[in-house]
Design an enzyme around this catalytic site. Structure first.
Site, PDB file in Angstrom:
ATOM      1  N   GLU A 135       0.806  -1.220   0.000  1.00 25.06           N
ATOM      2  CA  GLU A 135       0.000   0.000   0.000  1.00 25.06           C
ATOM      3  C   GLU A 135       0.840   1.271   0.000  1.00 25.06           C
ATOM      4  OE1 GLU A 135      -3.579   0.141   2.306  1.00 25.06           O
ATOM      5  OE2 GLU A 135      -3.585  -2.033   2.589  1.00 25.06           O
ATOM      6  N   TYR A 159      -2.744   4.929   7.173  1.00 19.26           N
ATOM      7  CA  TYR A 159      -2.016   3.669   7.391  1.00 19.26           C
ATOM      8  C   TYR A 159      -0.833   3.548   6.441  1.00 19.26           C
ATOM      9  CZ  TYR A 159      -0.849  -1.214   6.531  1.00 19.26           C
ATOM     10  OH  TYR A 159      -0.167  -2.377   6.310  1.00 19.26           O
ATOM     11  N   LYS A 163       3.296   3.505   7.149  1.00 18.87           N
ATOM     12  CA  LYS A 163       4.177   2.407   6.756  1.00 18.87           C
ATOM     13  C   LYS A 163       5.256   2.888   5.792  1.00 18.87           C
ATOM     14  CE  LYS A 163       4.147  -1.340   7.683  1.00 18.87           C
ATOM     15  NZ  LYS A 163       4.868  -2.063   8.771  1.00 18.87           N
TER      16      LYS A 163
END
Length: 358
Positions: A135, A159, A163
């Site tokens: 992602e 999110y 990351k």
């Protein structure tokens, strides 16, 4: 036998990795904060194994890390610890920054300081393996080529942004301090013991409990599906044989859109546990308002790990999906332990306010 410090080892992917490594004869030190998705029931088969040690703690706890590292002298640190659900990051982005960015940075700093105290041979052999996600690369159109290790980062959710930041910190610690790191970016995992906020367990359990099967928008969003056992084998291959400082993409070569997945789940459940009224579980499918910033498609080009390390996914998606559904049907004690008040509150928070689409 290797000694591995595994962070987040009570979670879905981390626990699978721990079970594999204990079975292979390695010693595992599992450091886990045990937030909502961490579950020691995942590891009940090894809890009394002399090669397994559990430590309840946070990767952001510097004092604890500076005690654990010299005490256990790990040959490698494998960092699974992360907040990992997009919907939760939309509701509470700050918690993702605390764990995924600040926590990873503190962990790296403590590992780096301890690593610098090692003798030359052990220092050279040490590895820090950071587990990340596809992602970070953003989204693809229906015709774009799959993500490679050279694809630029373009995260679209809190999110994935957290990351991406953690990936950059890992790379920076290698480039600045020489810490021997490797990174893997994986596609969507599935398999036994996955926390049921994710698509496959959520739909499986909602179906048999007579609840709606909420699908965002039209359900055309595409993901590449990777069985967790294949993923964990890839992690170990990269940890032990990957090139220091490199990143490896890990994918299942199984692109499917969400509506196809849910429809297949219903068909399998119609066979394995038919509804009492004789109708198909497909009647429970409900299309709801889409997730904010919902990425259209992810796809992984995993030719680098296949070429350099000889890894390939072993599970065919249709077989793995059936085995996964059977696991949830046959492990009611695990399911009941997971579906606590906190989990029910989350479902209400995330799905309760979404309007059904006509």
């Amino acid at each position: 036998m290797k000694t591995l410090l595994v962070t987040g080892g009570a979670g879905f992917i981390g626990s699978c990795f721990v079970l594999q490594r204990i079975a292979a004869g390695d010693k595992v030190i599992n450091l886990d904060k045990l937030t909502y998705s961490g579950n020691l029931m995942n590891l009940k088969d090894v809890e009394s194994n002399p090669n397994y040690v559990f430590i309840h703690g946070d990767i952001g706890d510097e004092k604890l890390l500076r005690k654990v590292l010299p005490e256990y002298q790990p040959d490698a640190v494998v960092n699974f610890a992360a907040e990992s659900h997009v919907d939760r990051s939309i509701v509470d982005p700050d918690s993702f920054v605390r764990t995924n960015v600040m926590g990873t940075s503190i962990l790296l700093r403590c590992v780096k300081d301890w690593w610098n105290t090692l003798e030359a041979e052990k220092k050279s052999a040490f590895r820090f393996h950071h587990i990340s996600t596809d992602e970070v690369f953003g989204t693809l159109s229906m015709t774009d080529p799959a993500f490679t290790e050279e694809t630029k980062f373009a995260p679209n959710s809190p999110y994935s942004a957290s990351k991406a930041s953690s990936d950059h910190f890992v790379r920076a610690f290698h480039e600045t301090y020489g810490l021997p790191t490797v990174i893997t970016n994986c596609s969507n995992n599935y398999g036994p013991r996955q926390f049921p906020e994710k698509l496959i367990p959520l739909m499986t359990l909602n179906a048999i409990q007579g609840k709606p099967l909420p699908i965002y928008g039209s359900g055309e969003n595409i993901r590449d599906w990777l069985h967790v056992e294949d993923h964990c084998e890839a992690i170990y291959d990269v940890l032990t044989r990957g090139r220091v400082g490199e990143t490896y993409n890990v994918g299942g070569r199984s692109e499917r859109n969400n509506i196809t997945i849910v429809t297949k789940i219903c068909e399998i459940l119609d066979e394995l546990r038919p509804r009492k009224d004789g109708k198909s579980y497909k009647e429970q499918i409900t299309h709801v308002a889409d997730r904010l910033g919902h990425d259209l498609r992810y796809a992984i080009d995993c030719s680098k790990i296949e070429r350099e390390l000889g890894w390939t996914p072993k599970h065919k998606f249709e077989d793995g999906l059936r085995e996964t559904i059977e696991w949830y049907l046959n492990n009611s004690e695990w399911v009941e332990s997971i579906q606590t008040g906190e989990y029910k509150n989350w479902l209400k928070t995330n799905y309760g306010s979404r309007n059904e689409l006509s």
